[in-house]
Design a protein around this motif. Structure first.
Motif, PDB file in Angstrom:
ATOM      1  N   ARG A  98       0.838  -1.189   0.000  1.00  0.00           N
ATOM      2  CA  ARG A  98      -0.019  -0.036  -0.081  1.00  0.00           C
ATOM      3  C   ARG A  98       0.904   1.042   0.034  1.00  0.00           C
ATOM      4  NH1 ARG A  98      -4.084  -1.378  -2.506  1.00  0.00           N
ATOM      5  NH2 ARG A  98      -4.895   0.887  -1.808  1.00  0.00           N
ATOM      6  N   LEU A  99       2.159   1.287   0.586  1.00  0.00           N
ATOM      7  CA  LEU A  99       2.828   2.586   0.776  1.00  0.00           C
ATOM      8  C   LEU A  99       4.167   1.914   0.675  1.00  0.00           C
ATOM      9  CD1 LEU A  99       1.177   3.848   4.300  1.00  0.00           C
ATOM     10  CD2 LEU A  99       0.703   4.537   1.602  1.00  0.00           C
ATOM     11  N   THR A 100       5.151   3.211   0.493  1.00  0.00           N
ATOM     12  CA  THR A 100       6.696   2.827   0.472  1.00  0.00           C
ATOM     13  C   THR A 100       7.094   2.804   1.949  1.00  0.00           C
ATOM     14  OG1 THR A 100       7.102   5.239   0.679  1.00  0.00           O
ATOM     15  CG2 THR A 100       6.923   4.147  -1.686  1.00  0.00           C
ATOM     16  N   PHE A 101       8.180   2.287   2.026  1.00  0.00           N
ATOM     17  CA  PHE A 101       8.867   2.312   3.430  1.00  0.00           C
ATOM     18  C   PHE A 101       8.727   3.365   4.215  1.00  0.00           C
ATOM     19  CE2 PHE A 101      12.141   2.494   6.737  1.00  0.00           C
ATOM     20  CZ  PHE A 101      11.707   1.312   7.436  1.00  0.00           C
ATOM     21  N   VAL A 102       9.025   4.510   3.692  1.00  0.00           N
ATOM     22  CA  VAL A 102       9.069   5.639   4.435  1.00  0.00           C
ATOM     23  C   VAL A 102       7.423   6.206   4.669  1.00  0.00           C
ATOM     24  CG1 VAL A 102       9.535   8.354   4.341  1.00  0.00           C
ATOM     25  CG2 VAL A 102      11.269   6.636   3.480  1.00  0.00           C
ATOM     26  N   GLN A 103       6.671   6.001   3.898  1.00  0.00           N
ATOM     27  CA  GLN A 103       5.234   6.280   3.983  1.00  0.00           C
ATOM     28  C   GLN A 103       4.663   5.389   4.981  1.00  0.00           C
ATOM     29  OE1 GLN A 103       4.073   5.820   0.051  1.00  0.00           O
ATOM     30  NE2 GLN A 103       3.869   8.175  -0.415  1.00  0.00           N
ATOM     31  N   ALA A 104       5.064   4.293   5.077  1.00  0.00           N
ATOM     32  CA  ALA A 104       4.457   3.213   5.998  1.00  0.00           C
ATOM     33  C   ALA A 104       4.906   3.608   7.396  1.00  0.00           C
ATOM     34  CB  ALA A 104       5.016   1.761   5.696  1.00  0.00           C
ATOM     35  N   ASP A 121      -4.442   7.547   0.692  1.00  0.00           N
ATOM     36  CA  ASP A 121      -5.851   8.412   0.187  1.00  0.00           C
ATOM     37  C   ASP A 121      -7.119   7.498   0.556  1.00  0.00           C
ATOM     38  OD1 ASP A 121      -7.776   9.349  -1.574  1.00  0.00           O
ATOM     39  OD2 ASP A 121      -6.911   8.749  -3.449  1.00  0.00           O
ATOM     40  N   VAL A 122      -7.754   8.014   1.193  1.00  0.00           N
ATOM     41  CA  VAL A 122      -9.023   7.258   2.186  1.00  0.00           C
ATOM     42  C   VAL A 122      -9.856   6.751   1.090  1.00  0.00           C
ATOM     43  CG1 VAL A 122      -8.572   8.230   4.401  1.00  0.00           C
ATOM     44  CG2 VAL A 122     -10.108   9.176   2.831  1.00  0.00           C
ATOM     45  N   THR A 123     -10.130   7.286  -0.135  1.00  0.00           N
ATOM     46  CA  THR A 123     -11.219   6.941  -1.076  1.00  0.00           C
ATOM     47  C   THR A 123     -10.609   5.661  -1.466  1.00  0.00           C
ATOM     48  OG1 THR A 123      -9.854   8.489  -2.943  1.00  0.00           O
ATOM     49  CG2 THR A 123     -11.604   9.451  -1.367  1.00  0.00           C
ATOM     50  N   ILE A 124      -9.448   5.325  -1.822  1.00  0.00           N
ATOM     51  CA  ILE A 124      -9.140   4.181  -2.598  1.00  0.00           C
ATOM     52  C   ILE A 124      -8.346   3.075  -1.431  1.00  0.00           C
ATOM     53  CG2 ILE A 124      -8.716   5.213  -4.700  1.00  0.00           C
ATOM     54  CD1 ILE A 124      -5.870   5.205  -4.209  1.00  0.00           C
ATOM     55  N   ILE A 128      -9.828  -2.473   5.799  1.00  0.00           N
ATOM     56  CA  ILE A 128      -8.872  -3.303   6.776  1.00  0.00           C
ATOM     57  C   ILE A 128      -7.440  -2.203   7.045  1.00  0.00           C
ATOM     58  CG2 ILE A 128      -7.179  -4.571   5.199  1.00  0.00           C
ATOM     59  CD1 ILE A 128      -7.323  -6.861   7.247  1.00  0.00           C
ATOM     60  N   PHE A 129      -7.075  -1.521   6.086  1.00  0.00           N
ATOM     61  CA  PHE A 129      -6.171  -0.666   6.201  1.00  0.00           C
ATOM     62  C   PHE A 129      -6.443   0.716   7.178  1.00  0.00           C
ATOM     63  CE2 PHE A 129      -3.987  -3.289   3.280  1.00  0.00           C
ATOM     64  CZ  PHE A 129      -2.967  -3.482   3.557  1.00  0.00           C
ATOM     65  N   LEU A 130      -7.860   1.001   6.605  1.00  0.00           N
ATOM     66  CA  LEU A 130      -8.477   2.350   7.374  1.00  0.00           C
ATOM     67  C   LEU A 130      -8.589   1.775   8.762  1.00  0.00           C
ATOM     68  CD1 LEU A 130     -10.897   3.573   4.600  1.00  0.00           C
ATOM     69  CD2 LEU A 130      -8.847   4.409   5.435  1.00  0.00           C
ATOM     70  N   PHE A 131      -9.164   0.741   9.085  1.00  0.00           N
ATOM     71  CA  PHE A 131      -9.400   0.275  10.570  1.00  0.00           C
ATOM     72  C   PHE A 131      -8.083   0.052  11.248  1.00  0.00           C
ATOM     73  CE2 PHE A 131      -9.182  -3.020  13.708  1.00  0.00           C
ATOM     74  CZ  PHE A 131     -10.349  -2.778  14.457  1.00  0.00           C
ATOM     75  N   TYR A 132      -7.049  -0.380  10.608  1.00  0.00           N
ATOM     76  CA  TYR A 132      -5.834  -0.386  11.199  1.00  0.00           C
ATOM     77  C   TYR A 132      -5.221   0.846  11.667  1.00  0.00           C
ATOM     78  CZ  TYR A 132      -0.614  -1.428  11.919  1.00  0.00           C
ATOM     79  OH  TYR A 132       0.563  -1.751  12.338  1.00  0.00           O
ATOM     80  N   HIS A 133      -5.349   1.842  10.856  1.00  0.00           N
ATOM     81  CA  HIS A 133      -4.862   3.120  11.206  1.00  0.00           C
ATOM     82  C   HIS A 133      -5.663   3.814  12.165  1.00  0.00           C
ATOM     83  CE1 HIS A 133      -3.164   6.988  10.372  1.00  0.00           C
ATOM     84  NE2 HIS A 133      -4.419   7.592  10.556  1.00  0.00           N
ATOM     85  N   SER A 134      -6.948   3.515  12.203  1.00  0.00           N
ATOM     86  CA  SER A 134      -7.845   4.137  13.119  1.00  0.00           C
ATOM     87  C   SER A 134      -7.537   3.373  14.528  1.00  0.00           C
ATOM     88  CB  SER A 134      -9.374   3.968  12.990  1.00  0.00           C
ATOM     89  OG  SER A 134      -9.631   4.524  11.780  1.00  0.00           O
ATOM     90  N   PHE A 135      -7.300   2.120  14.465  1.00  0.00           N
ATOM     91  CA  PHE A 135      -6.854   1.313  15.719  1.00  0.00           C
ATOM     92  C   PHE A 135      -5.536   1.865  16.374  1.00  0.00           C
ATOM     93  CE2 PHE A 135      -5.052  -2.628  17.772  1.00  0.00           C
ATOM     94  CZ  PHE A 135      -5.855  -2.699  18.684  1.00  0.00           C
TER      95      PHE A 135
END
Length: 194
Positions: A98-104, A121-124, A128-135
């Motif tokens: 989903r992301l590069t190392f620096v972004q992750a 980009d929350v639209t795409i 599961i990754f949105l939940f993970y970020h929120s968690f």
């Protein structure tokens, strides 16, 4: 006077707990079965952390430390928790491609520290990754190290609490203080997200 304080075995417990936190997003798979393709991105680092933590708990011997030594080890343990937590927290974004190392890494640090910034980009982004970020944001709001302290018993828990920069105690015991903070966070979450 030396007391039996186990700093090294606490590293194992906390490593295993970070692994369990990495596995938590798998709970959304029944609601979003299309995200099952990303399950390995959470399973690999989560299970590896749990196994590493269990191995450390089983292999490390306890030894007596003075309170001064325990405080020094507590500071190192807080540093370890933050470094390992941020690196391990970045792995699902990286392994899920989903992301590069620096972004992750940025996303993990932002999540655990409750900064709120994101490069996704929350639209795409899959749910599961949105939940993970929120968690991660939720855990960061409770206090990342404070969550870890609930699994550390005795004086070492108080040493960690002080090492992270919490000189205040809301309640007479550390366990009651942590419980109070969790209840306050839960109440605030209901107020803002209702």
């Amino acid at each position: 006077m030396k007391q039996r304080i186990t700093c090294a075995s606490n590293i194992g417990k906390l490593t295993a707990l970070i692994g369990l936190l990495l596995l938590a997003p798998l709970l959304v798979l029944p609601f979003f079965p299309e995200d099952a393709q990303f399950a390995a991105a959470f399973l690999i680092p989560g299970i590896a952390s749990v196994l590493l933590g269990l191995a450390l708990c089983l292999c490390v011997k306890t030894h007596p430390l003075t309170m001064q030594e325990a405080m020094h080890h507590g500071n190192l343990l807080v540093l370890y928790i933050w470094l390992y937590g941020c690196l391990a927290g970045a792995l699902p974004f990286l392994l899920g491609d989903r992301l590069t190392f620096v972004q992750a890494l940025f996303e993990a640090v932002s999540g655990w520290t409750t900064t709120g910034l994101s490069v996704m980009d929350v639209t795409i982004t899959p749910p599961i990754f949105l939940f993970y970020h929120s968690f991660m944001q939720f855990c960061g709001g409770l206090g990342f190290v404070m969550i870890m302290m609930t699994f550390v018993q005795g004086r070492m828990g108080m040493v960690l609490y002080n090492a992270e920069g919490h000189p205040d105690k809301l309640m007479p015991t550390l366990r009651e203080t942590v419980r109070t903070i969790v209840l306050m966070e839960r109440s605030l979450s209901r107020v803002f997200f209702c």
